[in-house]
Design a protein around this motif. Sequence first.
Motif, short mmCIF file in Angstrom:
data_model
loop_
_atom_site.label_atom_id
_atom_site.label_comp_id
_atom_site.label_asym_id
_atom_site.label_seq_id
_atom_site.Cartn_x
_atom_site.Cartn_y
_atom_site.Cartn_z
N SER A 296 0.88 -1.17 0.00
CA SER A 296 0.00 0.00 0.00
C SER A 296 0.91 1.22 0.00
N PRO A 297 0.38 2.42 -0.14
CA PRO A 297 1.25 3.60 -0.12
C PRO A 297 2.06 3.74 1.17
N ASP A 298 1.57 3.17 2.28
CA ASP A 298 2.24 3.33 3.56
C ASP A 298 2.85 2.05 4.13
N PHE A 299 2.81 0.94 3.40
CA PHE A 299 3.33 -0.33 3.91
C PHE A 299 4.13 -1.05 2.82
N ASN A 300 5.42 -1.30 3.07
CA ASN A 300 6.29 -1.97 2.11
C ASN A 300 6.93 -3.21 2.73
N VAL A 301 7.26 -4.18 1.89
CA VAL A 301 8.06 -5.34 2.29
C VAL A 301 9.33 -5.33 1.44
N GLU A 302 10.44 -5.81 2.02
CA GLU A 302 11.73 -5.79 1.33
C GLU A 302 12.52 -7.06 1.61
N ALA A 303 13.26 -7.50 0.62
CA ALA A 303 14.27 -8.54 0.78
C ALA A 303 15.60 -7.86 0.49
N GLU A 304 16.62 -8.13 1.33
CA GLU A 304 17.86 -7.37 1.23
C GLU A 304 19.07 -8.25 1.52
N TYR A 305 20.14 -7.97 0.80
CA TYR A 305 21.44 -8.60 1.05
C TYR A 305 22.40 -7.47 1.40
N ALA A 306 23.08 -7.57 2.55
CA ALA A 306 24.00 -6.52 2.99
C ALA A 306 25.35 -7.14 3.37
N MET A 307 26.42 -6.39 3.13
CA MET A 307 27.77 -6.81 3.51
C MET A 307 28.37 -5.76 4.43
N MET A 308 29.01 -6.25 5.51
CA MET A 308 29.71 -5.38 6.43
C MET A 308 31.21 -5.62 6.27
N ASP A 309 31.99 -4.55 6.11
CA ASP A 309 33.44 -4.65 5.98
C ASP A 309 34.02 -4.79 7.38
N SER A 310 34.18 -6.03 7.82
CA SER A 310 34.67 -6.27 9.18
C SER A 310 35.59 -7.48 9.18
N ASP A 311 36.27 -7.71 10.30
CA ASP A 311 37.19 -8.85 10.42
C ASP A 311 36.47 -10.18 10.29
N SER A 312 35.18 -10.22 10.58
CA SER A 312 34.43 -11.47 10.50
C SER A 312 33.82 -11.68 9.12
N ASP A 313 34.03 -10.73 8.18
CA ASP A 313 33.45 -10.80 6.85
C ASP A 313 31.97 -11.16 6.92
N ALA A 314 31.22 -10.46 7.74
CA ALA A 314 29.81 -10.76 7.94
C ALA A 314 28.98 -10.22 6.78
N SER A 315 28.05 -11.03 6.34
CA SER A 315 27.02 -10.58 5.41
C SER A 315 25.68 -10.97 6.00
N LEU A 316 24.63 -10.38 5.48
CA LEU A 316 23.32 -10.52 6.10
C LEU A 316 22.25 -10.60 5.02
N LEU A 317 21.41 -11.60 5.09
CA LEU A 317 20.28 -11.76 4.18
C LEU A 317 19.01 -11.65 5.02
N THR A 318 18.13 -10.69 4.67
CA THR A 318 16.94 -10.43 5.50
C THR A 318 15.69 -10.23 4.65
N ILE A 319 14.56 -10.39 5.33
CA ILE A 319 13.26 -9.98 4.80
C ILE A 319 12.69 -9.04 5.86
N GLY A 320 12.12 -7.94 5.42
CA GLY A 320 11.60 -6.98 6.37
C GLY A 320 10.33 -6.31 5.89
N ALA A 321 9.74 -5.56 6.77
CA ALA A 321 8.55 -4.79 6.45
C ALA A 321 8.64 -3.46 7.20
N HIS A 322 8.18 -2.40 6.54
CA HIS A 322 8.16 -1.11 7.22
C HIS A 322 6.89 -0.34 6.89
N VAL A 323 6.56 0.54 7.81
CA VAL A 323 5.39 1.39 7.67
C VAL A 323 5.88 2.85 7.58
N LYS A 324 5.26 3.61 6.68
CA LYS A 324 5.61 5.02 6.48
C LYS A 324 4.61 5.89 7.25
N PHE A 325 5.06 7.07 7.63
CA PHE A 325 4.18 8.01 8.36
C PHE A 325 3.76 9.14 7.47
#
Length: 180
Positions: A151-180
């Motif tokens: 809807s105009p105020d509710f979104n869902v997202e799938a995301e892949y993120a990488m963090m530049d760190s000693d553990s070489d961590a990456s993150l795969l997520t699904i999320g939802a957010h509401v807009k105001f």
Amino acid sequence: MKTLQKTLLALAAGSLLSVSAQAAITYGNGYTGQPYVGVKVGQFDTDVDGDDPTAYGVYAGYNFDPNFGMEVEYVGSDDADLDNSFNGEYDIKTYGAYGTYRYAFPNTALYAKGKLGIAKTELEADFNNGGSDSIDDTGIAGGIGLGYAISPDFNVEAEYAMMDSDSDASLLTIGAHVKF
């Protein structure tokens, strides 16, 4: 209250009011800035020998226009088993601040999202022999994803993120957010 503290408080309040007024300005295309908050769940992938922990997070952002914005997030994990000579458990936490760009595909509710910024990654391990170890690193982080505006105020997202760190961590997520 001391004079310096009163001055700083007045400056902070004035800045907050100024930012709020600026957010209400309508841009030439009729778009006003829009804040949002959301939650996400997923999985970390690290170079650590052991299970990959499940990730839980919260995020908040502000879209300055339909394409550009900014976002902050916190993502933590549950305890995951270590698989090395010490055995034990570890967990990960990340804190990030990003600039974002969204591209809305024409005539659909689908959009692509990119983000680039800085993230702090903390990895803590507790070994069965009573020892512990930790990694605390801050560096460049980024991600890409796909979203869908339900809807105009509710979104869902799938995301892949990488963090530049000693553990070489990456993150795969699904999320939802509401807009105001």
